[in-house]
Design a protein around this motif. Sequence first.
Motif, PDB file in Angstrom:
ATOM      1  N   ARG A  66       1.972  -3.172  10.814  1.00  0.00           N
ATOM      2  CA  ARG A  66       1.362  -4.309  11.525  1.00  0.00           C
ATOM      3  C   ARG A  66       0.628  -5.234  10.560  1.00  0.00           C
ATOM      4  O   ARG A  66       0.594  -6.454  10.763  1.00  0.00           O
ATOM      5  CB  ARG A  66       0.398  -3.802  12.602  1.00  0.00           C
ATOM      6  N   GLU A  67       0.052  -4.643   9.510  1.00  0.00           N
ATOM      7  CA  GLU A  67      -0.703  -5.429   8.532  1.00  0.00           C
ATOM      8  C   GLU A  67       0.171  -5.944   7.396  1.00  0.00           C
ATOM      9  O   GLU A  67      -0.343  -6.562   6.464  1.00  0.00           O
ATOM     10  CB  GLU A  67      -1.833  -4.555   7.966  1.00  0.00           C
ATOM     11  N   ARG A  68       1.479  -5.679   7.474  1.00  0.00           N
ATOM     12  CA  ARG A  68       2.458  -6.092   6.453  1.00  0.00           C
ATOM     13  C   ARG A  68       2.119  -5.526   5.078  1.00  0.00           C
ATOM     14  O   ARG A  68       2.277  -6.183   4.054  1.00  0.00           O
ATOM     15  CB  ARG A  68       2.553  -7.629   6.385  1.00  0.00           C
ATOM     16  N   ARG A  69       1.646  -4.272   5.092  1.00  0.00           N
ATOM     17  CA  ARG A  69       1.314  -3.591   3.833  1.00  0.00           C
ATOM     18  C   ARG A  69       2.263  -2.427   3.557  1.00  0.00           C
ATOM     19  O   ARG A  69       2.042  -1.646   2.635  1.00  0.00           O
ATOM     20  CB  ARG A  69      -0.129  -3.084   3.892  1.00  0.00           C
ATOM     21  N   THR A  95       0.841  -1.195   0.000  1.00  0.00           N
ATOM     22  CA  THR A  95       0.000   0.000   0.000  1.00  0.00           C
ATOM     23  C   THR A  95       0.878   1.247   0.000  1.00  0.00           C
ATOM     24  O   THR A  95       0.530   2.260  -0.603  1.00  0.00           O
ATOM     25  CB  THR A  95      -0.934  -0.002   1.220  1.00  0.00           C
ATOM     26  N   ARG A 152       0.267   1.316  11.466  1.00  0.00           N
ATOM     27  CA  ARG A 152      -0.866   0.429  11.154  1.00  0.00           C
ATOM     28  C   ARG A 152      -0.547  -0.448   9.952  1.00  0.00           C
ATOM     29  O   ARG A 152      -0.768  -1.667   9.976  1.00  0.00           O
ATOM     30  CB  ARG A 152      -2.110   1.265  10.889  1.00  0.00           C
ATOM     31  N   LEU A 153      -0.013   0.160   8.876  1.00  0.00           N
ATOM     32  CA  LEU A 153       0.322  -0.610   7.681  1.00  0.00           C
ATOM     33  C   LEU A 153       1.439  -1.615   7.966  1.00  0.00           C
ATOM     34  O   LEU A 153       1.446  -2.719   7.409  1.00  0.00           O
ATOM     35  CB  LEU A 153       0.743   0.336   6.553  1.00  0.00           C
ATOM     36  N   THR A 159      -0.620   6.174  10.404  1.00  0.00           N
ATOM     37  CA  THR A 159      -0.850   5.335   9.226  1.00  0.00           C
ATOM     38  C   THR A 159       0.270   4.311   9.019  1.00  0.00           C
ATOM     39  O   THR A 159      -0.002   3.126   8.773  1.00  0.00           O
ATOM     40  CB  THR A 159      -0.985   6.215   7.973  1.00  0.00           C
TER      41      THR A 159
END
Length: 256
Positions: free
Chosen positions: A219-222, A152, A216-217, A213
């Motif tokens: 943690r989501e591996r994005r 992302t 958060r990304l 942001t």
Amino acid sequence: MTGTPPPAAPTSDRAAAFPAPPVQAVVLAGGQGSRLRPYTDDRPKPMVEIPGTGLPIIGHQLAWLAAEGVTDAVVSCGHLAEVLQEWLARAVLPLRVTTVVEEEPLGRGGGLKFAARHLPWPDRPWYATNGDVWTRFPLREMAAFHAERGATATLALARPRIPWGAVETNEFGQVLDFVEAPLSPYLINAGVYVFAPGFAALLPDLGDHERTTFPRLARERRLAGFPLPQGAYWRAIDTAKDLAEAARELAAHSGA
């Protein structure tokens, strides 16, 4: 700082194997640059000239973005915005530039979101760069890296030099050597990004994306990190010392 300031690199076969890289970018140019005073008493930090080049920092950035295929840039202004806007209106630019002005400070994340609303193609990926970065590396390679990982957001990673000398010792505590300004063992955020089309919706309206942001990304591996290639030039212009060192590096490269 890493390397010396070379020309922009050509597109490689690896970059060509992925979807077309972004052609639009945001430049965050609204900071006050208090650590660069007195240079920033009458101009925003991106308008400070790199000594010996005849161009302000933002002039170098726009030339680099254009060389990497960017056709449209949105420059987010704040502190002394009129100085930057007047220069952009007079300059012969290699790409189309739109300026937007934060009426009140929105923070880096809020400023990025505000500027992204003015990109010409909201459904396409985009680059972004902090307004105080002077660098040269192949952005198309970074875009390919971003696409390959389905990220992302992707941030460029630099390994700066430590401003102090280091001391090497052995296991007995004996000093072996002194190393002047060694490279840091840690990678840092280089202030250059590739973002997927939907990234702007994840940004805060007010505040810093690096505290909201990006974690958060991660943690989501994005969230991906693109290490700058060996020999790439990078320097953040934060202080008068950075300006002097940038001029010295440029002079050394020109005389090589």
